[in-house]
Motif scaffolding. Structure first.
Motif, PDB file in Angstrom:
ATOM      1  N   GLU A 195      38.719  38.582  29.790  1.00  0.00           N
ATOM      2  CA  GLU A 195      39.434  39.567  30.575  1.00  0.00           C
ATOM      3  C   GLU A 195      39.958  38.939  31.868  1.00  0.00           C
ATOM      4  O   GLU A 195      39.387  37.979  32.383  1.00  0.00           O
ATOM      5  N   SER A 196      41.039  39.550  32.424  1.00  0.00           N
ATOM      6  CA  SER A 196      41.598  38.994  33.659  1.00  0.00           C
ATOM      7  C   SER A 196      40.865  39.510  34.901  1.00  0.00           C
ATOM      8  O   SER A 196      41.041  38.971  35.976  1.00  0.00           O
TER       9      SER A 196
ATOM     10  N   LYS B 182      37.429  39.822  37.011  1.00  0.00           N
ATOM     11  CA  LYS B 182      36.217  39.001  37.062  1.00  0.00           C
ATOM     12  C   LYS B 182      35.105  39.685  37.854  1.00  0.00           C
ATOM     13  O   LYS B 182      33.991  39.859  37.366  1.00  0.00           O
ATOM     14  N   LEU B 183      35.398  40.056  39.111  1.00  0.00           N
ATOM     15  CA  LEU B 183      34.345  40.552  40.001  1.00  0.00           C
ATOM     16  C   LEU B 183      33.871  41.944  39.604  1.00  0.00           C
ATOM     17  O   LEU B 183      32.760  42.342  39.930  1.00  0.00           O
TER      18      LEU B 183
ATOM     19  N   GLN C  54      48.422  51.725  40.945  1.00  0.00           N
ATOM     20  CA  GLN C  54      49.010  50.383  40.918  1.00  0.00           C
ATOM     21  C   GLN C  54      49.920  50.157  42.122  1.00  0.00           C
ATOM     22  O   GLN C  54      50.861  49.365  42.067  1.00  0.00           O
TER      23      GLN C  54
ATOM     24  N   PHE D  18      49.766  48.191  44.763  1.00  0.00           N
ATOM     25  CA  PHE D  18      48.857  47.066  45.021  1.00  0.00           C
ATOM     26  C   PHE D  18      48.683  46.804  46.509  1.00  0.00           C
ATOM     27  O   PHE D  18      47.621  46.390  46.964  1.00  0.00           O
TER      28      PHE D  18
ATOM     29  N   ARG E 297      45.003  46.677  48.408  1.00  0.00           N
ATOM     30  CA  ARG E 297      44.525  45.602  49.284  1.00  0.00           C
ATOM     31  C   ARG E 297      44.086  46.159  50.623  1.00  0.00           C
ATOM     32  O   ARG E 297      43.058  45.780  51.158  1.00  0.00           O
TER      33      ARG E 297
ATOM     34  N   GLU F   4      43.813  47.901  32.830  1.00  0.00           N
ATOM     35  CA  GLU F   4      44.647  47.941  34.043  1.00  0.00           C
ATOM     36  C   GLU F   4      43.886  48.546  35.211  1.00  0.00           C
ATOM     37  O   GLU F   4      44.052  48.138  36.368  1.00  0.00           O
TER      38      GLU F   4
ATOM     39  N   ASN G  43      41.594  46.030  36.579  1.00  0.00           N
ATOM     40  CA  ASN G  43      42.370  45.063  37.358  1.00  0.00           C
ATOM     41  C   ASN G  43      42.764  45.644  38.710  1.00  0.00           C
ATOM     42  O   ASN G  43      42.838  44.911  39.700  1.00  0.00           O
TER      43      ASN G  43
ATOM     44  N   GLU H 274      39.934  45.332  40.844  1.00  0.00           N
ATOM     45  CA  GLU H 274      39.789  43.925  41.211  1.00  0.00           C
ATOM     46  C   GLU H 274      40.573  43.607  42.503  1.00  0.00           C
ATOM     47  O   GLU H 274      40.152  42.769  43.292  1.00  0.00           O
ATOM     48  N   TYR H 275      41.702  44.278  42.706  1.00  0.00           N
ATOM     49  CA  TYR H 275      42.453  44.090  43.959  1.00  0.00           C
ATOM     50  C   TYR H 275      41.590  44.469  45.171  1.00  0.00           C
ATOM     51  O   TYR H 275      41.650  43.829  46.214  1.00  0.00           O
TER      52      TYR H 275
ATOM     53  N   ALA I  98      38.466  42.062  45.426  1.00  0.00           N
ATOM     54  CA  ALA I  98      38.862  40.709  45.818  1.00  0.00           C
ATOM     55  C   ALA I  98      39.010  40.582  47.335  1.00  0.00           C
ATOM     56  O   ALA I  98      39.029  39.489  47.888  1.00  0.00           O
TER      57      ALA I  98
END
Lengths: 340, 340, 340, 340
Positions: free
Chosen positions: D67-68, D70-71, D189, D191, D195, D216, D219, D222-223, D226
């Motif tokens: 998968e894209s 990770k955390l 989304q 983004f 953040r 999605e 993901n 994940e933003y 991260a």
């Protein structure tokens, strides 16, 4: 097929999977990554069809590499197929136009429409004798009587004929009267019917199911072709989505997708795709431009009184006008169209 | 039905619509807004079924006010129906659990599973004798032989029996051997089959089509009930969406929605809805909590070698554990469950 | 608006609804059917926006009669709009082609592509400086530096320029450097951004949301136009469906649907709709045939090394070939295309 | 990653792909089947992010193996996360209930509702100060004034507070007044906003996008993560499907799916999922039974006059009754619920 193991799977689990694969007469290629081990299976994976490897310990997922449809697959039959029906043919170089009423309502109605669509350039008369209707209280069709009128329409006009079938009995009747049978969207996965259509010997138009993927559609065609009947034409007629401004959503990309996956011809039905008469003409032009082998269009002598699908039917005059507009698009697309 | 005219429609167009409605023996109520005129149609709108009013000049749209399904409609039958099958009943106050293999593979397999699910608390053994499979190269079922094993399983365990039917012939066979027939998702709009199921006299489990709306589903049930067969149970089994982490998307809201629209019982099939064994237990509990009348669950003695749907099947031990977990949820929901 | 009461609703409940409507300064038209009573509301229904009539006793449902978008509505603005950008215009009689890389990667890359697409007949260079990416670990764009390269590309080639904006800051930057801004699919309902785009004074290309209905899309455009900015172009770029053989499903019917609902121009983006390079050419021809006012196409000098969306990008040579193929379709559709 | 070559691909094409992979510092494992050759890529595939291998000659497709995200991935963080907000915590062992009005309409309204939901057992008061509305002509929220009322509600009742944010400015304001911020479905989304939410230091409730896949969604989380912010709670609120009898389709399977993919807590919003008040109670029970960590429920003192989402809001009395019904379900699910 590829078997992806979970991250850091134990050697024991990996060996267990390898054992199952090998004991079924297949070979493996092992690819041990830093985190993930992948096991490639070499050979005929159908030998594993009753071994559900996703249930083995520490297996993450199975990834199929080859498609499950074979005879309809372009990879194994790289030349496009041309389907012959009566004196006409469907496939490269031709633009086939099938036109007629949603339901056959009477002998007079059918003959009148047949004459008109013939004049405008259609090569097929379409018309429903057996109508699958959402509500049991709607008109259900003239059945065999309708098929006889189709035969008469053919004899008078020279048009090829196509009707939907919904059961073994209707296929038996169809064989006696008409040139090509249609499997409707609601029956695309009526596998019994697909097999019987395959055995009938008649060319088959297979409509896409209401929410069928392209792979499921080609697998449905595989049921027909597996009976030895290669005369199959696919018909995109809109898929179900969340959008409600059209009855269905015409998946026009299905045409180039299918051209890259199968050798069978593809036509488009803009009438059922949208359910709205005003959208039939622009979508017909788009269908020709995108590379479809033909069109199926609902035409009625008096849409305001049609027993089925009136709102999406063109009048005979509108169909004639559309045919004139289509001719130069067909020429640009390198296709012969009778209406020219 | 309401007819909405385009903004500033002419008196002529409005009168034209009124004339059509009145000439069909119906009354109108006119509501002339500042911009938009609305025409309410009073009376049985089926009289207008062959008048396609959306094609009349300056008509913007038609808005249906009443549903097209009648006999299945809660509005006209406000008491919930209890369906009796053998010694059991499906409906208010009970939690019916149907369990068994996707496909009947052998006499031994079926009897073994039947004994186990009976012990755990199921009241029905399910098992497929006629398998509709996406690919023609997959196992297609034992057919009548399978039905005979079902009868044997019933005689030995006392469980009620349910099998999918896919054609007139399979219904004829089913009548001889089993208690309840199932119409599968792919046949939900196989109207011929619905009518035959209605005439069979057997109780019918009607699965929701792969992408059927709730209204289409109730209209499909209407085909069965219109034949005089009121013993219908609806089964939600997931719908097709864009999400791919489950095979289908279980539409759990369908349970309260159906409870507000129809008097028929509703059960949930979490096995087909997800295609993943690990999700069956949590979704089964959710199904009981949301108010479903029952569950249909795939159970196999050896899922790793199942000929169909292994990855979503519970082992007999897992099913037993699930039944124990379900019991207190059933109690909380006010439903009697055999497994208690 | 129409209020549909439940069957056999009591006089009391009906009067209660009528009271609410009248006390808000609106009139009613009552239509009492045999089973169902319908209450038509005459006047500005926004006066009822904080009265949730569906919660009143025995109300079955509310049926809106007019759309909630006004300024974008064809009913109240029946002439198609032509949007002027620099020396070019988007609308009837023209085929606008916007081409360029998904992401601006460097000055050299952008200038090279700009020269090539100009030669082939594009009138706009497109390129992303702010990239909304599904994964935070993907390339996110050159930001203001990219916008400066766009300005340079315009000065050298005379092409008009268009870039996506994703925030108030990026709009401020865009105003300094480029001709037209784009609101991407993921931001179609970022209402804050829509308002700021409206106030920017720049023409706006509004892409359809990933799963937006056409009505939601027009309501999003209404946010921009309500700020006094009428220079809006809509861009269909595929919607999310269950089909996975293309990245999205191009809803080509959206073009005729929009032409019947709004006066704004509509273009099609076949690159994002499919995600596959080989499908861009046939869908571009279909877009012209169906009546779109233009195309947005991804072109890259070296797709195999593109930082974003390489697989769907045409090479400069492929774009040139496509432009030649499009020219006669544009002529047939009655549109002027620079590439001719 | 796995690279699947076309059947019978040439040695030259295979070597070309291997060269690209190796020249980027990665290793390959070759698996040459009878028809198809598969190339497994070993190592960090992000090194290939600007090499679009699907465009290399005779490549059939690329299959991702990992998968894209990770955390947020359970594979690399196998313990479930508990998110602390004020004195409460969201995660295993607790049933968190967030309740309150869709929009904050006045100080009095908010305080009244806060007192009531506190009494019934909620631990959070929710309420919108910035409202993303489909139409620009709907009520858009009290903005910072609303946030101040939230702070007051917290001081009086001890409830934790949560509000949706829609821009950098609203996040800045939120930091001053409230405990937890929400990213709404329409911004999942966005983004830039993700953040900024990550950097705010506040715990974040991330709603699923209207048609986002689970991948999605993770993901998008994940933003946030991260940026160093691990305090993320996911909220399922229904997805867009073709079914219209509920506003969205609650994807209840998302709970067990997420539990198998991520360590983050998951709650369910049955109010937005259905848009219908009568369905909130059954779906809330289902949410607890399926294993959700909490619920977000719309409650209004006078739904008939709510400025936003009245039809789906419970009255304070209905919420109190629901809390009583939920308590034994929470106990069965092994979760502490304040309302007990």
């Amino acid at each position: 097929m590829i078997i992806v193991m979970k991250p850091h799977a134990s050697k024991e689990s990996i060996d267990h999977v390898i054992d199952i694969v090998k004991s079924n007469g297949l070979e493996v290629h092992l690819s041990a990554g830093k985190e993930v081990t992948i096991i490639g299976v070499v050979g005929d994976k159908s030998r594993l069809s009753n071994r559900n490897l996703e249930l083995a310990p520490e297996v993450d997922k199975l990834v199929p590499v080859t498609e499950s449809y074979k005879l309809t697959n372009l990879k194994f039959h790289p030349q496009p197929t041309t389907v012959k029906v009566g004196n006409t043919q469907i496939g490269p170089g031709s633009l086939t136009v099938m036109a007629g009423p949603c339901a056959i309502e009477s002998r007079e109605q059918l003959l009148l429409i047949a004459r008109e669509v013939k004049k405008a350039g259609a090569t097929f008369i379409r018309g429903g004798a057996y109508k699958p209707r959402t509500s049991p209280y709607s008109f259900q069709g003239l059945e065999e009587e309708g098929l006889r009128y189709m035969k008469e329409a053919k004899e008078e006009t020279g048009l090829s004929t196509i009707c939907e079938v919904i059961s073994a009995e209707s296929i038996e009747a169809a064989v006696k009267y008409i040139d090509m049978i249609q499997i409707g969207a609601r029956n695309m996965q009526n596998f019994q019917l697909l097999r019987e259509a395959g055995r009938s010997g008649l060319p088959v138009l297979l409509k896409r199911g209401l929410s069928a993927t392209i792979d499921e559609w080609l697998n449905a065609a595989e049921y027909i072709i597996a009976e030895g009947n290669e005369n199959i034409v696919l018909c995109e007629r809109g898929i179900r989505t969340y959008e409600t401004s059209t009855r269905n959503t015409l998946d026009i990309s299905a045409v180039p997708v299918l051209k890259s996956k199968t050798h069978l011809p593809v036509i488009i039905d803009p009438s059922h795709a949208t359910g709205v008469r005003a959208y039939v003409a622009p979508l017909s032009k788009a269908a020709v431009a995108v590379g479809a082998d033909g069109l199926m269009i609902e035409v009625h002598n008096n849409p305001a009184c049609a027993l089925s699908d009136g709102p999406q039917s063109l009048t005979c005059e509108q169909f004639d006008a559309l045919a004139r507009e289509l001719a130069p698009f067909a020429a640009l697309a390198g296709r012969k169209f009778h209406g020219q």
